[in-house]
Design a protein around this motif. Structure first.
Motif: not given
Lengths: 119, 113
Positions: A95-109, B45-58
């Protein structure tokens, strides 16, 4: 960048025996989470087990246990008393967590290990 | 309780068509994720939402891909002007909050002819 490596593309085990699947990862973080997911032929993604890095005790779930070696960045999965239903692709994930854009996380497989169970 | 659901389960489309893939997360789950999985590979990974906010679309590969979650529940991943290289399994996952375990849906298998 965080990476997850599963060095065994395929493994096989006899029914009722024990098998260990390997996973290594690369991170500069001190606190993180690691997961093993199972993907049977139906291609569902099923959580098998989760490990928090701050916990020294290895996680266990019935016949599934992990050997977490934090210093070595190794996270192997041991399946005891293998059953035919254990046959699947197994993915290790970080689980990768980053602080950018208000916080984001993803799974790296990792790329997965295909486990065959022989009767 | 009900798990994550996705629809359609299979989609065959012709190159150049637009497709919309739907994800219905576990009730009450705040965080929602989209991944893409090519055959023989792990999900990416494609994208992540927290509630309705798309916080990561990298992870979205290019501007043909977009996603929304207008009311903080159901999400739609849209691919415009599909190409053959878009063929893959598209997976949605949800978690109660960020940092909690992600639970995956059954996926939508997309085939672009």
């Amino acid at each position: 960048a965080q990476t997850v490596t599963q060095s065994q593309p395929e493994m096989s085990v006899q029914e009722a025996e024990t098998v260990t699947l390997s996973c290594t990862y690369d991170t500069s973080e001190s606190d993180y989470y690691l997961f093993w997911y199972k993907q049977p032929p139906s291609r569902q993604m099923i959580l098998v087990i989760r490990q928090e890095a701050y916990k020294q005790q290895n996680a266990t779930e019935n016949r599934f246990s992990v050997n977490f070696q934090k210093a070595a960045k190794s996270f192997s999965l041991k399946i005891s008393d293998s059953q035919l239903g254990d046959a699947a692709m197994y993915f290790c994930a970080y689980r990768l967590y980053t602080l950018t854009q208000g916080g984001s996380e993803k799974l790296v497989f990792g790329k997965g290990t295909k486990l065959t169970v022989n009767p | 309780g009900a798990g994550v659901s996705q629809s359609p389960r299979y989609k065959v489309t012709k190159r150049g068509q637009d497709v919309a893939l739907r994800c219905d997360p576990i009730s009450g789950h705040v965080s929602l994720y989209w991944y893409r999985q090519a055959l023989g590979q792990g999900p990416e990974f494609l994208t992540y939402f927290n509630y309705e906010a798309q916080q990561d679309k990298s992870g979205l590969p290019n501007d043909r891909f977009s996603a929304e979650r207008p009311e903080g529940s159901i999400s739609t991943l849209t691919i415009q002007r599909t190409e053959q290289r878009d063929s893959a399994m598209y997976r949605c996952a949800s978690s109660l909050y960020g940092g909690e375990t992600q639970y995956f849906g059954p996926g939508t298998r997309l085939l672009v002819l």
